[in-house]
Structures are given as structure tokens and as C-alpha cells.
Design a protein around this motif. Structure first.
Motif, PDB file in Angstrom:
ATOM      1  N   ASN A  80       0.839  -1.337  -0.055  1.00 40.28           N
ATOM      2  CA  ASN A  80      -0.010  -0.057   0.094  1.00 40.28           C
ATOM      3  C   ASN A  80       0.986   1.372  -0.030  1.00 40.28           C
ATOM      4  OD1 ASN A  80      -2.390  -1.622   0.203  1.00 40.28           O
ATOM      5  ND2 ASN A  80      -2.149  -1.679   2.452  1.00 40.28           N
ATOM      6  N   ALA A  81       2.063   1.177  -0.128  1.00 40.22           N
ATOM      7  CA  ALA A  81       3.071   2.466  -0.030  1.00 40.22           C
ATOM      8  C   ALA A  81       3.242   2.843  -1.409  1.00 40.22           C
ATOM      9  CB  ALA A  81       4.467   1.713   0.384  1.00 40.22           C
ATOM     10  N   ASP A  82       2.994   4.301  -1.535  1.00 37.65           N
ATOM     11  CA  ASP A  82       3.314   4.996  -2.741  1.00 37.65           C
ATOM     12  C   ASP A  82       4.572   5.647  -2.767  1.00 37.65           C
ATOM     13  OD1 ASP A  82       2.886   6.971  -4.901  1.00 37.65           O
ATOM     14  OD2 ASP A  82       0.927   7.301  -4.367  1.00 37.65           O
ATOM     15  N   SER A  83       5.283   5.263  -3.786  1.00 40.26           N
ATOM     16  CA  SER A  83       6.560   5.752  -3.663  1.00 40.26           C
ATOM     17  C   SER A  83       6.754   7.336  -3.924  1.00 40.26           C
ATOM     18  CB  SER A  83       7.236   5.330  -4.926  1.00 40.26           C
ATOM     19  OG  SER A  83       6.707   5.577  -6.317  1.00 40.26           O
ATOM     20  N   HIS A  84       5.365   8.189  -4.506  1.00 41.28           N
ATOM     21  CA  HIS A  84       5.701   9.580  -4.616  1.00 41.28           C
ATOM     22  C   HIS A  84       5.636  10.081  -2.918  1.00 41.28           C
ATOM     23  CE1 HIS A  84       4.029   8.353  -8.364  1.00 41.28           C
ATOM     24  NE2 HIS A  84       4.572   9.355  -8.805  1.00 41.28           N
ATOM     25  N   ASP A  85       5.273   9.389  -1.992  1.00 41.48           N
ATOM     26  CA  ASP A  85       5.494   9.878  -0.724  1.00 41.48           C
ATOM     27  C   ASP A  85       6.741   9.997   0.048  1.00 41.48           C
ATOM     28  OD1 ASP A  85       2.530  10.115  -0.901  1.00 41.48           O
ATOM     29  OD2 ASP A  85       2.007   8.222  -0.159  1.00 41.48           O
ATOM     30  N   TYR A  86       7.781   9.531  -0.594  1.00 39.24           N
ATOM     31  CA  TYR A  86       9.064   9.283  -0.138  1.00 39.24           C
ATOM     32  C   TYR A  86      10.317   9.761  -0.665  1.00 39.24           C
ATOM     33  CZ  TYR A  86       5.634   6.136   2.475  1.00 39.24           C
ATOM     34  OH  TYR A  86       4.779   5.480   3.025  1.00 39.24           O
ATOM     35  N   ALA A  87      11.010  10.599  -0.071  1.00 40.30           N
ATOM     36  CA  ALA A  87      12.141  11.053  -0.476  1.00 40.30           C
ATOM     37  C   ALA A  87      13.168  10.015  -0.788  1.00 40.30           C
ATOM     38  CB  ALA A  87      12.742  12.397   0.156  1.00 40.30           C
ATOM     39  N   ALA A  88      13.349   9.060   0.081  1.00 36.33           N
ATOM     40  CA  ALA A  88      14.295   8.104  -0.116  1.00 36.33           C
ATOM     41  C   ALA A  88      14.032   6.946   0.731  1.00 36.33           C
ATOM     42  CB  ALA A  88      15.533   8.493   0.495  1.00 36.33           C
ATOM     43  N   VAL A  89      14.816   5.591   0.641  1.00 36.06           N
ATOM     44  CA  VAL A  89      14.261   4.380   0.991  1.00 36.06           C
ATOM     45  C   VAL A  89      15.610   3.724   1.838  1.00 36.06           C
ATOM     46  CG1 VAL A  89      14.774   3.005  -1.058  1.00 36.06           C
ATOM     47  CG2 VAL A  89      13.276   2.081   0.616  1.00 36.06           C
ATOM     48  N   ALA A 131      18.571   5.545  -2.357  1.00 31.85           N
ATOM     49  CA  ALA A 131      18.356   4.276  -1.542  1.00 31.85           C
ATOM     50  C   ALA A 131      19.744   4.057  -0.832  1.00 31.85           C
ATOM     51  CB  ALA A 131      17.915   3.305  -2.699  1.00 31.85           C
ATOM     52  N   CYS A 132      19.463   3.216   0.408  1.00 29.15           N
ATOM     53  CA  CYS A 132      20.521   2.847   1.118  1.00 29.15           C
ATOM     54  C   CYS A 132      20.217   1.613   1.674  1.00 29.15           C
ATOM     55  CB  CYS A 132      20.504   3.868   2.394  1.00 29.15           C
ATOM     56  SG  CYS A 132      21.976   3.584   3.527  1.00 29.15           S
ATOM     57  N   VAL A 180      29.299   4.364  -2.980  1.00 27.83           N
ATOM     58  CA  VAL A 180      28.177   5.122  -3.671  1.00 27.83           C
ATOM     59  C   VAL A 180      28.287   4.879  -4.876  1.00 27.83           C
ATOM     60  CG1 VAL A 180      27.578   7.734  -4.157  1.00 27.83           C
ATOM     61  CG2 VAL A 180      28.283   6.963  -1.761  1.00 27.83           C
ATOM     62  N   ASP A 181      27.070   4.704  -5.483  1.00 27.43           N
ATOM     63  CA  ASP A 181      26.791   4.689  -6.982  1.00 27.43           C
ATOM     64  C   ASP A 181      25.997   5.937  -7.165  1.00 27.43           C
ATOM     65  OD1 ASP A 181      25.686   4.626  -9.557  1.00 27.43           O
ATOM     66  OD2 ASP A 181      25.738   2.464  -9.286  1.00 27.43           O
ATOM     67  N   ALA A 182      27.040   6.995  -7.739  1.00 26.80           N
ATOM     68  CA  ALA A 182      26.254   8.343  -7.932  1.00 26.80           C
ATOM     69  C   ALA A 182      25.252   8.497  -9.060  1.00 26.80           C
ATOM     70  CB  ALA A 182      27.366   9.406  -7.915  1.00 26.80           C
ATOM     71  N   GLU A 183      25.429   7.794 -10.017  1.00 28.32           N
ATOM     72  CA  GLU A 183      24.497   7.693 -11.111  1.00 28.32           C
ATOM     73  C   GLU A 183      23.317   7.090 -10.646  1.00 28.32           C
ATOM     74  OE1 GLU A 183      23.839   5.643 -15.476  1.00 28.32           O
ATOM     75  OE2 GLU A 183      25.900   5.197 -14.368  1.00 28.32           O
ATOM     76  N   ARG A 184      23.215   6.257  -9.827  1.00 34.52           N
ATOM     77  CA  ARG A 184      21.729   5.532  -9.514  1.00 34.52           C
ATOM     78  C   ARG A 184      21.277   5.952  -8.224  1.00 34.52           C
ATOM     79  NH1 ARG A 184      24.953   2.163 -12.322  1.00 34.52           N
ATOM     80  NH2 ARG A 184      24.190   0.944 -13.948  1.00 34.52           N
ATOM     81  N   LYS A 185      22.164   6.958  -7.513  1.00 30.45           N
ATOM     82  CA  LYS A 185      21.856   7.433  -6.170  1.00 30.45           C
ATOM     83  C   LYS A 185      21.567   6.467  -5.238  1.00 30.45           C
ATOM     84  CE  LYS A 185      19.753  11.466  -8.032  1.00 30.45           C
ATOM     85  NZ  LYS A 185      18.551  12.389  -8.087  1.00 30.45           N
ATOM     86  N   LEU A 186      22.693   5.390  -5.083  1.00 31.71           N
ATOM     87  CA  LEU A 186      22.836   4.246  -4.214  1.00 31.71           C
ATOM     88  C   LEU A 186      23.822   4.329  -3.302  1.00 31.71           C
ATOM     89  CD1 LEU A 186      22.401   1.172  -6.824  1.00 31.71           C
ATOM     90  CD2 LEU A 186      21.129   1.823  -4.993  1.00 31.71           C
ATOM     91  N   VAL A 187      23.507   4.001  -1.853  1.00 34.93           N
ATOM     92  CA  VAL A 187      24.435   3.980  -0.921  1.00 34.93           C
ATOM     93  C   VAL A 187      24.381   2.521  -0.214  1.00 34.93           C
ATOM     94  CG1 VAL A 187      25.206   4.948   1.213  1.00 34.93           C
ATOM     95  CG2 VAL A 187      24.277   6.430  -0.431  1.00 34.93           C
ATOM     96  N   SER A 188      25.385   2.039   0.114  1.00 33.18           N
ATOM     97  CA  SER A 188      25.534   0.747   0.527  1.00 33.18           C
ATOM     98  C   SER A 188      26.659   0.551   1.844  1.00 33.18           C
ATOM     99  CB  SER A 188      25.714  -0.538  -0.179  1.00 33.18           C
ATOM    100  OG  SER A 188      26.839  -0.341  -1.073  1.00 33.18           O
ATOM    101  N   THR A 189      26.406  -0.204   2.793  1.00 34.53           N
ATOM    102  CA  THR A 189      27.593  -0.181   3.696  1.00 34.53           C
ATOM    103  C   THR A 189      27.436  -1.778   4.219  1.00 34.53           C
ATOM    104  OG1 THR A 189      28.286   0.827   5.582  1.00 34.53           O
ATOM    105  CG2 THR A 189      25.960   0.673   5.674  1.00 34.53           C
ATOM    106  N   PRO A 190      28.669  -2.049   4.683  1.00 34.35           N
ATOM    107  CA  PRO A 190      28.688  -3.739   5.156  1.00 34.35           C
ATOM    108  C   PRO A 190      28.078  -4.000   6.665  1.00 34.35           C
ATOM    109  CG  PRO A 190      30.748  -2.649   4.449  1.00 34.35           C
ATOM    110  CD  PRO A 190      29.870  -1.739   4.874  1.00 34.35           C
ATOM    111  N   ALA A 191      27.818  -2.954   7.706  1.00 30.31           N
ATOM    112  CA  ALA A 191      27.212  -3.219   8.650  1.00 30.31           C
ATOM    113  C   ALA A 191      27.541  -4.564   9.347  1.00 30.31           C
ATOM    114  CB  ALA A 191      25.928  -3.252   8.898  1.00 30.31           C
TER     115      ALA A 191
END
Length: 222
Positions: A80-89, A131-132, A180-191
Motif C-alpha cells: 500500500n506504499a506510494d513511492s511518491h510519498d517518500y524522498a528515499a528508502v 536508496a540505502c 556510492v553509486d552516484a549515477e543511481r543514487k545508491l548507498v551501501s554499507t557492510p554493517a
């Protein structure tokens, strides 16, 4: 500027990693950013006794219901989530990301993503919203973003090989840093793919959250 946090249950072995989830929420809250937790309304792949590490035979749990434990009940069905409502995930890790949000834990490079999760994640990607992905959850990135997406799960060779077999570009990364994948606006970290304690997990997650929020701010200025 509300953001989405996608959970996968409650508990490292069969759901969302609790420390990673709470650290993500804390970093966002300290930055003054409101968030909405969400999860798919499906049964878990299985239930693990976190004391023994063994599968609990005959027990079924719901991913949305279990995720509500971490979210203190403030959670919605991702369908039921609408992507338009969120600035990032944000996608915290835990084996639930690889067992419930996807089946990577069982099928490796032949994995697929749960349809409701895939629909929301692809909608965010299509809108070029940041997205992170944390811990093991970056294994979903190639299925969402396609060939050559840059990401990290730390330095686990077998997992990195599976990611590259799906078309992703894995980059080794220490626990306190992020890719960071700047082109796709992706961030990832190992935690906890690398972290030996909660402080090490916190260092990378806090940095990754900050980097993701910086992408939102940059987008807002353009």
C-alpha cells in the motif's frame, strides 16, 4: 521529507537485524527526518530459534506482524506504499532481507525479489530517489537496478561473486565506510557483514544515512 524503511521481520537469523534497523531509525531521527516503516504482508521463509540457531519446526510467523515489533506498531504493508510519498528508502539487513524480501539465501545468483518489495523499490529507482542498502540487503540491488550497479556487502568473496553473477559491481569496503553509486543514487554499507559489535555497525550506518540524506538535499536544490 519523509523516508521509507523496509523491514523483513524481527531478528537477525530470520528477519530484520534489530541493531541495524534501530541504528537507521536513530540516525534519521537525530537528523530530524521522519520515516515510515513498511514490510510485506507475507509469511516468513521459516522461524529460527535465536537461542539455539535451529529452525523451529511447525511455527509460522508473518513478516509484517514481526516487523511491527521493531516499528512499535507504526508500520504499513509495503503493498500500500506510494513511492511518491517518500524522498528515499532504507533497507536494513538481517537474513530476512535474503529470506523474506528476496530468496538470495536459498538461491544465490538465481534469486528473485518478493513482488511487492520489488514494485516499491523499482518505483523509487525509476523516480531516481536515493536508496540505502545495509549489510546483506545490497544483494537485491542488481535485480532492482540492473547491470553494473555499484555496491558493497563488505568483502565476503562468495557473496560478492554471486552479486557479480547477477550483473552487479561489488566493491570491497571496510565496516565504517560505504560505497556510492552516484549515477543511481545508491548507498551501501557492510554493517554486520563485517561489524564485530554494535559500535562498528553504527559507524558505517550513520555515515551511510548521512550520505543518503545529502543526496536528498542535493536533489532538492536542483
Amino acid at each position: 521529507m519523509k523516508v521509507a524503511i523496509v523491514l523483513s521481520g524481527c531478528g537477525v537469523f530470520d528477519g530484520a537485524e534489530i541493531h541495524e534497523s534501530v541504528l537507521t531509525m536513530l540516525a534519521l531521527s537525530c537528523a530530524g527526518v521522519p520515516y515510515q516503516c513498511m514490510a510485506p504482508n507475507i509469511n516468513q521463509a521459516h522461524v529460527i530459534n535465536h537461542l539455539t540457531g535451529q529452525v523451529t519446526e511447525g511455527e509460522n510467523r508473518n513478516v509484517l506482524v514481526e516487523s511491527a515489533r521493531i516499528a512499535r506498531g507504526e508500520i504499513i504493508d509495503i503493498k500500500n506504499a506510494d513511492s511518491h510519498d517518500y524522498a528515499a528508502v532504507f533497507f536494513p539487513g538481517g537474513f530476512g532481507a535474503a529470506k523474506n524480501l528476496s530468496d538470495f539465501a536459498f538461491k544465490g545468483s538465481a534469486c528473485q525479489i518478493q513482488p511487492d518489495v520489488l514494485h516499491f523499490a523499482k518505483a523509487m529507482a525509476a523516480a531516481k530517489k536515493p536508496a540505502c542498502y545495509i549489510c546483506i540487503s545490497p544483494t537485491m540491488i542488481p535485480r532492482i537496478y540492473g547491470q553494473d550497479a555499484k555496491l558493497t556487502i563488505g568483502n565476503d568473496q562468495a557473496t560478492a561473486q554471486a552479486i557479480e553473477a547477477m550483473g552487479g559491481e561489488h566493491i570491497d569496503c571496510p565496516v565504517q565506510e560505504f560505497v556510492v553509486d552516484a549515477e543511481r543514487k545508491l548507498v551501501s554499507t557492510p554493517a554486520y557483514m563485517l561489524a564485530q559489535n554494535i559500535a562498528e555497525a553504527a559507524a558505517g550506518i550513520e555515515a551511510a544515512v548521512e550520505a543518503t540524506l545529502a543526496m536528498i538535499a542535493t536533489e532538492a536544490r536542483t
